[in-house]
Design a protein around this motif. Structure first.
Motif, PDB file in Angstrom:
ATOM      1  N   ALA A  25      26.803  81.887  11.414  1.00 27.89           N
ATOM      2  CA  ALA A  25      27.355  80.707  12.102  1.00 27.89           C
ATOM      3  C   ALA A  25      28.565  81.103  12.945  1.00 27.89           C
ATOM      4  CB  ALA A  25      27.763  79.650  11.081  1.00 27.89           C
ATOM      5  N   ARG A  26      28.852  80.260  13.923  1.00 28.60           N
ATOM      6  CA  ARG A  26      30.029  80.432  14.784  1.00 28.60           C
ATOM      7  C   ARG A  26      31.028  79.316  14.488  1.00 28.60           C
ATOM      8  NH1 ARG A  26      25.682  80.327  18.471  1.00 28.60           N
ATOM      9  NH2 ARG A  26      26.468  78.306  19.148  1.00 28.60           N
ATOM     10  N   PRO A  27      32.325  79.572  14.678  1.00 28.49           N
ATOM     11  CA  PRO A  27      33.334  78.528  14.426  1.00 28.49           C
ATOM     12  C   PRO A  27      33.081  77.241  15.205  1.00 28.49           C
ATOM     13  CG  PRO A  27      34.406  80.656  14.679  1.00 28.49           C
ATOM     14  CD  PRO A  27      32.945  80.858  15.027  1.00 28.49           C
ATOM     15  N   ASP A  28      32.522  77.340  16.406  1.00 24.11           N
ATOM     16  CA  ASP A  28      32.273  76.128  17.201  1.00 24.11           C
ATOM     17  C   ASP A  28      31.117  75.289  16.658  1.00 24.11           C
ATOM     18  OD1 ASP A  28      30.315  77.974  18.023  1.00 24.11           O
ATOM     19  OD2 ASP A  28      30.283  77.205  20.072  1.00 24.11           O
ATOM     20  N   GLU A  29      30.461  75.756  15.598  1.00 18.17           N
ATOM     21  CA  GLU A  29      29.371  75.005  14.970  1.00 18.17           C
ATOM     22  C   GLU A  29      29.836  74.270  13.709  1.00 18.17           C
ATOM     23  OE1 GLU A  29      25.412  77.457  16.101  1.00 18.17           O
ATOM     24  OE2 GLU A  29      26.795  78.489  14.734  1.00 18.17           O
ATOM     25  N   ALA A  30      31.137  74.222  13.488  1.00 18.09           N
ATOM     26  CA  ALA A  30      31.677  73.594  12.280  1.00 18.09           C
ATOM     27  C   ALA A  30      31.200  72.152  12.132  1.00 18.09           C
ATOM     28  CB  ALA A  30      33.198  73.664  12.279  1.00 18.09           C
ATOM     29  N   ALA A  31      31.226  71.371  13.195  1.00 20.66           N
ATOM     30  CA  ALA A  31      30.785  69.967  13.110  1.00 20.66           C
ATOM     31  C   ALA A  31      29.299  69.889  12.769  1.00 20.66           C
ATOM     32  CB  ALA A  31      31.082  69.241  14.414  1.00 20.66           C
ATOM     33  N   ALA A  32      28.495  70.795  13.314  1.00 16.62           N
ATOM     34  CA  ALA A  32      27.058  70.807  13.011  1.00 16.62           C
ATOM     35  C   ALA A  32      26.814  71.186  11.548  1.00 16.62           C
ATOM     36  CB  ALA A  32      26.325  71.762  13.948  1.00 16.62           C
ATOM     37  N   LEU A  33      27.596  72.119  11.020  1.00 21.54           N
ATOM     38  CA  LEU A  33      27.468  72.484   9.602  1.00 21.54           C
ATOM     39  C   LEU A  33      27.832  71.300   8.710  1.00 21.54           C
ATOM     40  CD1 LEU A  33      29.014  76.061   9.723  1.00 21.54           C
ATOM     41  CD2 LEU A  33      26.642  75.502   9.146  1.00 21.54           C
ATOM     42  N   ALA A  34      28.899  70.606   9.070  1.00 23.74           N
ATOM     43  CA  ALA A  34      29.304  69.426   8.295  1.00 23.74           C
ATOM     44  C   ALA A  34      28.236  68.342   8.358  1.00 23.74           C
ATOM     45  CB  ALA A  34      30.640  68.895   8.804  1.00 23.74           C
ATOM     46  N   ALA A  35      27.658  68.130   9.541  1.00 27.87           N
ATOM     47  CA  ALA A  35      26.615  67.111   9.693  1.00 27.87           C
ATOM     48  C   ALA A  35      25.364  67.478   8.892  1.00 27.87           C
ATOM     49  CB  ALA A  35      26.274  66.932  11.170  1.00 27.87           C
ATOM     50  N   LEU A  36      24.978  68.750   8.900  1.00 34.68           N
ATOM     51  CA  LEU A  36      23.826  69.213   8.131  1.00 34.68           C
ATOM     52  C   LEU A  36      24.059  69.002   6.638  1.00 34.68           C
ATOM     53  CD1 LEU A  36      21.098  70.778   8.042  1.00 34.68           C
ATOM     54  CD2 LEU A  36      22.457  72.878   8.017  1.00 34.68           C
ATOM     55  N   SER A  37      25.293  69.183   6.200  1.00 32.63           N
ATOM     56  CA  SER A  37      25.639  69.074   4.780  1.00 32.63           C
ATOM     57  C   SER A  37      25.826  67.635   4.314  1.00 32.63           C
ATOM     58  CB  SER A  37      26.932  69.861   4.512  1.00 32.63           C
ATOM     59  OG  SER A  37      26.778  71.205   4.913  1.00 32.63           O
ATOM     60  N   ARG A  38      26.129  66.735   5.231  1.00 28.22           N
ATOM     61  CA  ARG A  38      26.494  65.352   4.875  1.00 28.22           C
ATOM     62  C   ARG A  38      25.486  64.649   3.961  1.00 28.22           C
ATOM     63  NH1 ARG A  38      27.983  63.840   9.782  1.00 28.22           N
ATOM     64  NH2 ARG A  38      29.967  64.847   9.431  1.00 28.22           N
ATOM     65  N   PRO A  39      24.168  64.706   4.213  1.00 28.09           N
ATOM     66  CA  PRO A  39      23.243  64.015   3.295  1.00 28.09           C
ATOM     67  C   PRO A  39      23.322  64.560   1.863  1.00 28.09           C
ATOM     68  CG  PRO A  39      22.109  64.658   5.317  1.00 28.09           C
ATOM     69  CD  PRO A  39      23.464  65.284   5.359  1.00 28.09           C
ATOM     70  N   PHE A  40      23.637  65.838   1.722  1.00 25.86           N
ATOM     71  CA  PHE A  40      23.726  66.450   0.398  1.00 25.86           C
ATOM     72  C   PHE A  40      25.042  66.077  -0.287  1.00 25.86           C
ATOM     73  CE2 PHE A  40      20.854  68.804   3.033  1.00 25.86           C
ATOM     74  CZ  PHE A  40      19.740  68.919   2.219  1.00 25.86           C
ATOM     75  N   VAL A  41      26.081  65.859   0.510  1.00 25.22           N
ATOM     76  CA  VAL A  41      27.352  65.369  -0.024  1.00 25.22           C
ATOM     77  C   VAL A  41      27.149  63.948  -0.541  1.00 25.22           C
ATOM     78  CG1 VAL A  41      29.720  64.704   0.575  1.00 25.22           C
ATOM     79  CG2 VAL A  41      28.774  66.874   1.426  1.00 25.22           C
ATOM     80  N   ASN A  96      27.255  75.870  -0.650  1.00 27.15           N
ATOM     81  CA  ASN A  96      26.892  74.964   0.444  1.00 27.15           C
ATOM     82  C   ASN A  96      25.499  75.272   1.007  1.00 27.15           C
ATOM     83  OD1 ASN A  96      28.883  72.933   2.171  1.00 27.15           O
ATOM     84  ND2 ASN A  96      27.031  73.515   3.242  1.00 27.15           N
ATOM     85  N   PHE A  97      24.547  75.438   0.103  1.00 30.02           N
ATOM     86  CA  PHE A  97      23.170  75.782   0.463  1.00 30.02           C
ATOM     87  C   PHE A  97      22.413  74.493   0.733  1.00 30.02           C
ATOM     88  CE2 PHE A  97      19.230  78.139  -1.421  1.00 30.02           C
ATOM     89  CZ  PHE A  97      18.671  78.229  -0.164  1.00 30.02           C
ATOM     90  N   CYS A  98      21.960  74.311   1.965  1.00 31.78           N
ATOM     91  CA  CYS A  98      21.200  73.100   2.269  1.00 31.78           C
ATOM     92  C   CYS A  98      20.213  73.331   3.407  1.00 31.78           C
ATOM     93  CB  CYS A  98      22.120  71.922   2.583  1.00 31.78           C
ATOM     94  SG  CYS A  98      23.272  72.173   3.920  1.00 31.78           S
ATOM     95  N   VAL A  99      19.140  72.564   3.361  1.00 34.08           N
ATOM     96  CA  VAL A  99      18.075  72.617   4.362  1.00 34.08           C
ATOM     97  C   VAL A  99      17.785  71.192   4.806  1.00 34.08           C
ATOM     98  CG1 VAL A  99      15.647  73.216   4.761  1.00 34.08           C
ATOM     99  CG2 VAL A  99      17.079  74.706   3.339  1.00 34.08           C
ATOM    100  N   ALA A 100      17.698  70.987   6.104  1.00 31.32           N
ATOM    101  CA  ALA A 100      17.413  69.663   6.661  1.00 31.32           C
ATOM    102  C   ALA A 100      16.123  69.105   6.057  1.00 31.32           C
ATOM    103  CB  ALA A 100      17.294  69.746   8.178  1.00 31.32           C
TER     104      ALA A 100
END
Length: 173
Positions: A25-41, A96-100
């Motif tokens: 991952a790249r630092p500029d993808e932080a929001a995308a990582l958070a969004a991908l993780s949100r349903p699991f949170v 933080n292991f998650c799959v869409a």
């Protein structure tokens, strides 16, 4: 007598679909990582992490990037050097292991886990730990076994919330 010359089979267009990419991952993808993780949170499977943490620790994450550029999965690997009194074992924590949802059941999670295992091997880690509130089947199929927090890196073990009821697993070399 006629003989047929074999020809390569023509595959339907569906089989020629672009393949997702596995990368860091790249630092500029932080929001995308958070969004991908949100349903699991929301479900309680993952702890909430601020976008700033994803940005600061982007290099910890392997991501599965769809051909259209969206992230379909991620997994973090944090290396924990041995602390005082912890012996010389180099340990890592898979987190933080998650799959869409639309990729679950497709092998995407197994691919991410194999990639993080290869990364851990390349970094000469002696043990990998994880904590899961789920069934742990994928981890168990890939050589993880149940353990206690006593063997895990101290700082990580102390960060676990006992109210979540997570199972701690380990995989050793």
């Amino acid at each position: 007598m006629t003989t047929a010359t074999p020809r390569p089979a023509v595959l339907p267009h569906a089989f020629a679909a672009p393949i997702p990419t596995m990368r860091t991952a790249r630092p500029d993808e932080a929001a995308a990582l958070a969004a991908l993780s949100r349903p699991f949170v929301r479900s309680g499977a993952l702890r909430e992490r601020p976008v700033s943490l994803y940005a600061a620790h982007a290099a910890d994450f392997l991501v599965l990037q769809a051909p259209d550029g969206t992230l379909d999965g991620c997994v973090g690997l944090c290396v924990h050097p041995p602390g005082p009194g912890e012996g010389g074992e180099r340990a890592g924590v898979v987190y933080n292991f998650c799959v869409a949802a639309h990729r679950q059941g497709s092998g995407a999670g197994a691919g991410l886990l194999r990639a993080v295992l290869a990364t851990a091997h390349a970094r000469s880690l002696d043990a990998l730990f994880t904590a899961t509130t789920g069934g742990a089947g994928l981890f168990l199929r890939h050589g993880f076994t149940p353990t206690t927090t006593h063997r895990a890196p101290r700082l990580w073990a102390e960060s676990l919330d006992p109210r979540r009821g997570a199972r701690v697993l380990v995989r050793t070399r």
